[in-house]
Design a protein around this motif. Structure first.
Motif, PDB file in Angstrom:
ATOM      1  N   ALA A   1       0.818  -1.215   0.000  1.00  0.00           N
ATOM      2  CA  ALA A   1       0.000   0.000   0.000  1.00  0.00           C
ATOM      3  C   ALA A   1       0.854   1.268   0.000  1.00  0.00           C
ATOM      4  N   LEU A   2       1.994   1.236   0.705  1.00  0.00           N
ATOM      5  CA  LEU A   2       2.801   2.447   0.848  1.00  0.00           C
ATOM      6  C   LEU A   2       3.790   2.666  -0.289  1.00  0.00           C
ATOM      7  N   ASN A   3       4.294   1.599  -0.899  1.00  0.00           N
ATOM      8  CA  ASN A   3       5.309   1.763  -1.949  1.00  0.00           C
ATOM      9  C   ASN A   3       4.852   2.667  -3.100  1.00  0.00           C
ATOM     10  N   PRO A   4       3.651   2.476  -3.656  1.00  0.00           N
ATOM     11  CA  PRO A   4       3.221   3.378  -4.741  1.00  0.00           C
ATOM     12  C   PRO A   4       3.115   4.827  -4.281  1.00  0.00           C
ATOM     13  N   ILE A   5       2.678   5.041  -3.035  1.00  0.00           N
ATOM     14  CA  ILE A   5       2.558   6.401  -2.514  1.00  0.00           C
ATOM     15  C   ILE A   5       3.931   7.034  -2.376  1.00  0.00           C
ATOM     16  N   ILE A   6       4.882   6.288  -1.828  1.00  0.00           N
ATOM     17  CA  ILE A   6       6.243   6.800  -1.628  1.00  0.00           C
ATOM     18  C   ILE A   6       6.864   7.208  -2.958  1.00  0.00           C
ATOM     19  N   TYR A   7       6.781   6.315  -3.942  1.00  0.00           N
ATOM     20  CA  TYR A   7       7.415   6.604  -5.230  1.00  0.00           C
ATOM     21  C   TYR A   7       6.663   7.686  -6.000  1.00  0.00           C
ATOM     22  N   SER A   8       5.367   7.787  -5.794  1.00  0.00           N
ATOM     23  CA  SER A   8       4.610   8.852  -6.462  1.00  0.00           C
ATOM     24  C   SER A   8       4.965  10.213  -5.880  1.00  0.00           C
ATOM     25  N   ILE A   9       5.206  10.265  -4.566  1.00  0.00           N
ATOM     26  CA  ILE A   9       5.558  11.529  -3.927  1.00  0.00           C
ATOM     27  C   ILE A   9       6.965  11.970  -4.323  1.00  0.00           C
ATOM     28  N   LYS A  10       7.902  11.035  -4.377  1.00  0.00           N
ATOM     29  CA  LYS A  10       9.310  11.386  -4.583  1.00  0.00           C
ATOM     30  C   LYS A  10       9.704  11.526  -6.050  1.00  0.00           C
ATOM     31  N   SER A  11       8.974  10.905  -6.967  1.00  0.00           N
ATOM     32  CA  SER A  11       9.365  10.928  -8.377  1.00  0.00           C
ATOM     33  C   SER A  11       8.548  11.969  -9.149  1.00  0.00           C
ATOM     34  N   LYS A  12       9.222  13.003  -9.651  1.00  0.00           N
ATOM     35  CA  LYS A  12       8.530  14.021 -10.432  1.00  0.00           C
ATOM     36  C   LYS A  12       7.955  13.439 -11.716  1.00  0.00           C
ATOM     37  N   GLN A  13       8.695  12.516 -12.335  1.00  0.00           N
ATOM     38  CA  GLN A  13       8.227  11.928 -13.587  1.00  0.00           C
ATOM     39  C   GLN A  13       6.933  11.160 -13.388  1.00  0.00           C
ATOM     40  N   ILE A  14       6.855  10.397 -12.301  1.00  0.00           N
ATOM     41  CA  ILE A  14       5.641   9.619 -12.033  1.00  0.00           C
ATOM     42  C   ILE A  14       4.499  10.556 -11.663  1.00  0.00           C
ATOM     43  N   ARG A  15       4.785  11.600 -10.891  1.00  0.00           N
ATOM     44  CA  ARG A  15       3.735  12.565 -10.544  1.00  0.00           C
ATOM     45  C   ARG A  15       3.174  13.227 -11.795  1.00  0.00           C
ATOM     46  N   ARG A  16       4.053  13.601 -12.706  1.00  0.00           N
ATOM     47  CA  ARG A  16       3.595  14.229 -13.952  1.00  0.00           C
ATOM     48  C   ARG A  16       2.767  13.252 -14.770  1.00  0.00           C
ATOM     49  N   ALA A  17       3.189  11.996 -14.813  1.00  0.00           N
ATOM     50  CA  ALA A  17       2.443  10.995 -15.585  1.00  0.00           C
ATOM     51  C   ALA A  17       1.070  10.744 -14.966  1.00  0.00           C
ATOM     52  N   ILE A  18       1.005  10.715 -13.616  1.00  0.00           N
ATOM     53  CA  ILE A  18      -0.287  10.534 -12.946  1.00  0.00           C
ATOM     54  C   ILE A  18      -1.197  11.724 -13.217  1.00  0.00           C
ATOM     55  N   LEU A  19      -0.620  12.931 -13.196  1.00  0.00           N
ATOM     56  CA  LEU A  19      -1.411  14.130 -13.475  1.00  0.00           C
ATOM     57  C   LEU A  19      -1.967  14.096 -14.891  1.00  0.00           C
ATOM     58  N   ARG A  20      -1.151  13.673 -15.829  1.00  0.00           N
ATOM     59  CA  ARG A  20      -1.625  13.568 -17.208  1.00  0.00           C
ATOM     60  C   ARG A  20      -2.748  12.540 -17.306  1.00  0.00           C
ATOM     61  N   LEU A  21      -2.606  11.433 -16.558  1.00  0.00           N
ATOM     62  CA  LEU A  21      -3.644  10.404 -16.581  1.00  0.00           C
ATOM     63  C   LEU A  21      -4.949  10.940 -16.005  1.00  0.00           C
ATOM     64  N   LEU A  22      -4.848  11.679 -14.902  1.00  0.00           N
ATOM     65  CA  LEU A  22      -6.049  12.231 -14.274  1.00  0.00           C
ATOM     66  C   LEU A  22      -6.712  13.279 -15.152  1.00  0.00           C
ATOM     67  N   LEU A  23      -5.883  14.000 -15.925  1.00  0.00           N
ATOM     68  CA  LEU A  23      -6.435  15.040 -16.801  1.00  0.00           C
ATOM     69  C   LEU A  23      -6.802  14.501 -18.181  1.00  0.00           C
ATOM     70  N   TRP A  24      -6.684  13.180 -18.332  1.00  0.00           N
ATOM     71  CA  TRP A  24      -7.053  12.517 -19.588  1.00  0.00           C
ATOM     72  C   TRP A  24      -6.243  13.030 -20.771  1.00  0.00           C
ATOM     73  N   LYS A  25      -4.935  13.263 -20.546  1.00  0.00           N
ATOM     74  CA  LYS A  25      -4.063  13.657 -21.644  1.00  0.00           C
ATOM     75  C   LYS A  25      -3.359  12.415 -22.147  1.00  0.00           C
ATOM     76  N   THR A  26      -3.418  12.188 -23.422  1.00  0.00           N
ATOM     77  CA  THR A  26      -2.872  10.962 -23.989  1.00  0.00           C
ATOM     78  C   THR A  26      -1.545  11.159 -24.687  1.00  0.00           C
ATOM     79  N   ASP A  27      -1.073  12.408 -24.827  1.00  0.00           N
ATOM     80  CA  ASP A  27       0.198  12.623 -25.514  1.00  0.00           C
ATOM     81  C   ASP A  27       1.340  12.201 -24.603  1.00  0.00           C
TER      82      ASP A  27
END
Length: 325
Positions: A297-323
């Motif tokens: 449960a915690l590993n995805p949260i930890i890596y999402s908080i610390k990795s800018k690339q993953i945070r940006r990718a999650i944001l794009r996913l939430l905003l429905w951007k496919t590029d």
């Protein structure tokens, strides 16, 4: 219910195995309390499933994340999902429906896969430590050393080591003679737990082999992880400026957190099963749940908080951007 599920003791039979084993939820709690306690467990399982599936999806569809560090993170997410799927059916079955019985062979199968995934997660954490060492000490040759072919071979070696080292364990348990007591201590099947139900045979072989397996897998992995960080710190200190040192060490924070939340409960659970005869059952149960549910449960949260690339990718996913990034 327990009386109907237990097999009668067979005093005149030299070899006996129960047809079913009875799992335990949280000691001292009835059915109504189990349903109440199931709420935080469901939340942990939901976070683990959604978080790791998100990590897998994002790494798979984002070209900029197709690099060694994120390939190992992909493996870690697969292992975390494996731990969740191994324990979720029986744990929620007890909490929601009071289904305690599990067939003896089914229990051995669940135990085998739980331990395989645990050993593989330990191996992935070691591979990630090596990845951080190479990235910091050999940045110009990083991708040349950790090629896709090399990472694939590392993953295959992890699987083979776990599967082969644990293969004898179910057979060592099958050879034992068991008593009429078939109550397990957890809501899942764990090797020391099953082994301690045997009453007519010497289990020293099982104890010795279990110790050999844990020392040759998680024990060796933890030693090499510590060694990797000794080398990382020595390399970082040579960088000179404080800013460069902190920047290099910052890339290791997520991995250090993942290592701590995995190895500390694992060591605690192993110590309790081997030496904690007087430890309250509730402590034993809670440490087991922390070991198997909290890291996924915690590993995805930890890596999402610390990795800018993953945070940006999650944001794009939430905003429905496919590029692609």
């Amino acid at each position: 219910m327990e009386a109907s599920q237990q097999d009668p003791p067979l005093s005149n039979v030299s070899f006996y195995q129960p047809s079913v084993l009875l799992m335990t939820g949280i000691p001292g709690m009835g059915k109504s309390h189990h349903r109440l306690v199931s709420i935080p467990f469901c939340l942990f399982y939901l976070v683990a499933l959604s978080g790791n599936c998100t990590i897998l999806f994002i790494i798979g569809r984002t070209p900029s994340l197709h690099e060694p560090m994120h390939y190992f993170l992909f493996m870690l997410a697969v292992m975390d999902l494996g731990l969740v799927m191994c324990t979720l059916p029986t744990t929620l079955g007890i909490f929601w429906f009071d289904i305690r019985a599990i067939g003896f062979d089914a229990c051995l199968t669940q135990m085998y896969f739980i331990h395989i995934v645990s050993v593989m997660e330990s191996s992935v954490l070691l591979a990630m430590a090596f990845d951080r060492f190479v990235a910091i000490s050999r940045p110009l040759r990083y991708k040349a050393i950790l090629t896709k072919s090399t990472i694939f071979k590392i993953g295959l070696a992890m699987l083979m080591r776990a599967a082969v080292s644990l293969l004898p364990v179910p057979f060592l348990l099958k050879r034992l003679t068991y008593c009429s007591n078939n109550n397990l201590s957890h809501s899942f099947c764990f090797h020391p737990d099953i082994m301690n139900l045997a009453c007519a045979d010497d289990i020293s072989v099982n104890i010795l082999y279990g110790l050999i397996v844990i020392l040759s897998t998680a024990g060796i992995d933890s030693v090499f992880i510590v060694l990797s960080y000794v080398l990382i710190i020595r390399t970082v200190l040579k960088l000179g400026t404080k800013g460069k040192c902190l920047k290099a060490l910052n890339t290791c924070v997520s991995h250090i957190c993942a290592v701590l939340i995995f190895f500390i409960p694992m060591i605690g659970l192993s110590m309790i099963h081997r030496f904690g005869k007087d430890v309250p059952p509730l402590v034993n149960t809670m440490v087991a749940y922390v070991y198997l549910i909290v890291p996924p449960a915690l590993n995805p949260i930890i890596y999402s908080i610390k990795s800018k690339q993953i945070r940006r990718a999650i944001l794009r996913l939430l905003l429905w951007k496919t590029d692609p990034l």
